[in-house]
Design an enzyme around this catalytic site. Structure first.
Site, PDB file in Angstrom:
ATOM      1  N   TYR A 153       0.860  -1.185   0.000  1.00 20.79           N
ATOM      2  CA  TYR A 153       0.000   0.000   0.000  1.00 20.79           C
ATOM      3  C   TYR A 153       0.895   1.233   0.000  1.00 20.79           C
ATOM      4  O   TYR A 153       1.841   1.321   0.787  1.00 20.79           O
ATOM      5  CB  TYR A 153      -0.921   0.012   1.228  1.00 20.79           C
ATOM      6  N   ASP A 248       9.356   2.839  -0.022  1.00 21.22           N
ATOM      7  CA  ASP A 248       8.277   3.493   0.714  1.00 21.22           C
ATOM      8  C   ASP A 248       8.478   3.150   2.188  1.00 21.22           C
ATOM      9  O   ASP A 248       8.079   2.074   2.644  1.00 21.22           O
ATOM     10  CB  ASP A 248       6.921   3.003   0.198  1.00 21.22           C
ATOM     11  N   LYS A 276       4.295   9.398   8.731  1.00 20.67           N
ATOM     12  CA  LYS A 276       4.011   8.935  10.091  1.00 20.67           C
ATOM     13  C   LYS A 276       4.962   9.524  11.146  1.00 20.67           C
ATOM     14  O   LYS A 276       4.750  10.625  11.611  1.00 20.67           O
ATOM     15  CB  LYS A 276       3.999   7.406  10.119  1.00 20.67           C
TER      16      LYS A 276
END
Ligand code: PMP
Length: 441
Positions: A153, A248, A276
């Protein structure tokens, strides 16, 4: 006392009422699908407060939190130095739309910790970071195709919404409506941990692949660590074919190690996306990497990308304060906390005779109801998601908050102290005993 899952809905009247209100104005009552509890059943808990490892909901229930804002909070909720930094920044103004020293300081910190990131640009979400990184890769290589991995994702930009993990998988969607076929035409989907498969894709698309985009530790299909030479194979293939390797690290950056997964596995990607933790619980993300590629971004070059709130002073302050707390000793503490949590989970399942697999890299953690090791997305799909749902409900009733969706990582923070782990261990033991007796597959 063992309570049935359905009873739980009645035990959260304030959340129920808020959820009813929410559904009349917010799509599905939430602002991100996995929060809706659809993957596990029941009413999403509306949170009024977080402190340390604990969440408190609108009914006054307290939970030991293993979601930690989906990995953003490595220090726990409302860490004093983060709160102070954000308050101080807010008093000086919440946004200027002009450069600040905090952006420079955070970028310098990131570049020191992840030296492959020579130049970078802050954005507001992981979605923007990955979307922009592939734009750079396409411009740099003058090629269009990208390779992604099934069950990975990278946010919700059009080119990534094919056979994705996380909430997309939980919703049972192979792709998203509203994405024009043209947007996916250049997305090639490979199998995580299958280097030969990637080599084959490169053979069939010679001189056409701009980049491989990969989560160096898959964290959106539960947690699946890279097999021994998977990442180095990706590095070799992309180098050989003049493609870029994009890590990522929105989850893994500052999570699995101070130097990210790239430091842990000693692989230098061409471009990296972080999110994050670098925002310390406020919206911030970054993409960056090789200077020659990043120099293509405006104002230096012809790749356009911009943001009104990018590098927001509150987010920069929270990110800096968070990373400031992350000395090497913090990672060894995190490792021992996480190892204990894993041991408690395995002991509880074993005592109840419930076969589970745990995959853990530092403080990111996946649990699968499976008798066989989980090393690929195919293994993930074969596991019993119903077992997870029942575990989730049982733990929630016992004051432990696991991700309300089956294909997610659990996160441990530095605030998970001995008492919260003891509480969790007891809840796990009771829950697995309850599950072990049940008619689960
Ligand atoms: N990449 C990865 C690896 C992620 O886990 C996520 C979100 N969980 C994203 C990108 C997208 O980030 P955001 O939700 O901030 O857009």
């Amino acid at each position: 006392m063992v309570r049935h899952h359905d009873d739980l809905i009645e035990e959260a009247p304030a959340s129920r009422e808020l959820f009813d209100r929410a559904q009349r104005v917010l799509v599905g009552g939430v602002n991100s699908p996995v929060r809706s509890f659809r993957g596990v059943g029941g009413t999403p808990r509306f949170i009024v407060r977080g402190h340390g490892a604990t969440l408190e909901d609108a009914d006054g229930h307290r939970y030991i939190d293993f979601v930690m804002s989906w990995g953003a909070l490595i220090l726990g909720h409302a860490h004093a130095s983060v709160v102070r930094a954000v308050q101080d920044a807010a008093e000086r103004g919440t946004s200027y739309g002009a450069p600040t020293e905090a952006e420079v300081a955070l970028a310098e910190r990131i570049s020191r910790d992840l030296p492959s990131i020579e130049r970078m640009r802050f954005v507001n979400s992981g979605t923007e970071a990955t979307m922009s990184a592939i734009r750079v890769a396409r411009a740099f290589t003058r090629r269009r195709k990208i390779v992604v991995f099934e069950g990975g994702y990278h946010g919700h930009a059009d080119p990534f919404l094919v056979r994705a993990g996380s909430g997309v998988a939980a919703a049972g969607l192979a792709r998203s409506e509203g994405v024009p076929p043209g947007a996916l035409e250049d997305t090639l989907v490979a199998t995580y941990n299958d280097g030969d498969g990637v080599a084959e894709i490169f053979r069939r698309n010679r001189n056409e692949i701009a980049a491989v985009v990969v989560e160096p530790v898959a964290g959106n299909m539960g947690v699946v660590p890279p097999l021994d030479d998977f990442l180095s194979t990706l590095r070799d293939i992309t180098t050989e074919h003049d493609s870029l390797l994009i890590f990522d690290e929105v989850i893994t950056g500052y999570r699995v190690a101070r130097h990210g997964a790239q430091g842990l596995y000693r692989i230098d990607p061409d471009l990296t996306c972080l999110g994050k933790i670098i925002g310390g619980g406020l919206p911030a993300a970054v993409y960056g990497g090789r200077e020659d590629a990043m120099s293509l971004v405006a104002p230096l070059g012809p790749v356009y990308q911009a943001g009104t709130l990018a590098g927001n002073p509150l987010a920069m302050a929270a990110g800096l304060a968070t990373i400031h707390e992350l000395a090497d000793s913090a990672y060894s503490r995190l490792e021992s906390i996480s190892a204990r949590f894993e041991r408690d989970m395995r002991d509880a399942a074993a005592a109840a005779g419930v076969p589970i697999q745990t995959n853990r890299v530092g403080s990111m953690f996946g649990v699968f109801f499976s008798a066989a090791p989980v090393r690929s997305y195919a293994d993930v799909k074969a596991y019993d998601a119903d077992g997870y749902r029942r575990l989730f409900a049982s733990l929630l009733a016992r004051g432990v908050y696991f991700p309300p969706a089956p294909y997610e990582s659990l996160f441990v923070s530095l605030a998970h102290d001995a008492e919260s782990l003891r509480h969790t261990a007891d809840a796990l033991a009771e829950s697995f005993a309850h599950l072990g007796r049940g008619p689960w597959r």
